[in-house]
Each structure stands twice: as structure tokens, then as C-alpha cells.
Write a protein that holds these residues in place. Structure first.
Motif, short mmCIF file in Angstrom:
data_model
loop_
_atom_site.label_atom_id
_atom_site.label_comp_id
_atom_site.label_asym_id
_atom_site.label_seq_id
_atom_site.Cartn_x
_atom_site.Cartn_y
_atom_site.Cartn_z
N PHE A 49 39.33 29.03 48.75
CA PHE A 49 39.08 29.29 50.16
C PHE A 49 37.66 28.90 50.56
N VAL B 198 35.61 29.99 53.91
CA VAL B 198 35.73 30.84 55.09
C VAL B 198 34.66 30.49 56.11
N SER C 69 29.80 28.43 57.10
CA SER C 69 30.93 28.43 56.17
C SER C 69 30.44 28.82 54.78
N ALA D 33 44.57 35.34 52.48
CA ALA D 33 43.96 34.85 53.73
C ALA D 33 44.10 35.89 54.84
N LEU E 151 41.66 38.74 54.29
CA LEU E 151 40.29 38.38 54.67
C LEU E 151 40.11 38.38 56.18
N ILE F 81 35.01 37.08 59.44
CA ILE F 81 35.69 35.81 59.16
C ILE F 81 36.66 35.49 60.29
N GLN G 39 38.20 32.10 60.31
CA GLN G 39 39.20 31.18 59.78
C GLN G 39 39.00 30.97 58.29
N VAL G 40 40.11 30.63 57.63
CA VAL G 40 40.12 30.38 56.20
C VAL G 40 40.69 28.99 55.97
#
Length: 81
Positions: free
Chosen positions: A15, A17, A31, A47, A50, A58, A60-61
């Protein structure tokens, strides 16, 4: 749909993130690569965990395939950008 995407790509997966930058105004992001890799069956649940963690920001993953050396999909949260 996620399983369809991951079914076309080979893992293991890592990942990356994305979070809003804490010291800049809206529209700036940072990121970070997370340590460790995982297999296809764990990607979706990890995901989502998170993205829904209230202690983190966060938004987006991005899912990276280690074997293919490319991003295969991005999972976005519903938090405001």
C-alpha cells in the motif's frame, strides 16, 4: 469489483497511502509507503480498515503489485479533500 481487478494482477501487494498535508492549505497531500506486503484476499479489508480509522487522515490507498512493479488500483475514502 476489487476482486476482478486484483484477479487480473499478481501479488503480493503493498500500500501507498495518501493524506492531506498537515501544515499546508487544502489541495496539498503527502504519500507514504506502508511496510509489509499482503496477498489478494487481504487487500480489500485492510484498505477499508485504513480508510475508516478515525485516528488517521488517510483519504486514499494505492495498491502496488510487487511482482508487476506497477499500481493496479486506487481505493478512495469518503472523507472531504
Amino acid at each position: 469489483m476489487l476482486n476482478d481487478i486484483l484477479g487480473r494482477h499478481r501479488g503480493p501487494y503493498v500500500f501507498c497511502v495518501v493524506r492531506p498535508h498537515p501544515r499546508k492549505k487544502a489541495g496539498f497531500f503527502r504519500s507514504e509507503w506502508l511496510q509489509g506486503s499482503m496477498e489478494r484476499d487481504d487487500v480489500g479489508s485492510e484498505a477499508i480498515a485504513l480508510l475508516q480509522d478515525p485516528r488517521d487522515t488517510i483519504i486514499q490507498v494505492a495498491v502496488w503489485s510487487e511482482r508487476e512493479s506497477c499500481f493496479v488500483t486506487v481505493i478512495r475514502g469518503e472523507r472531504d479533500l
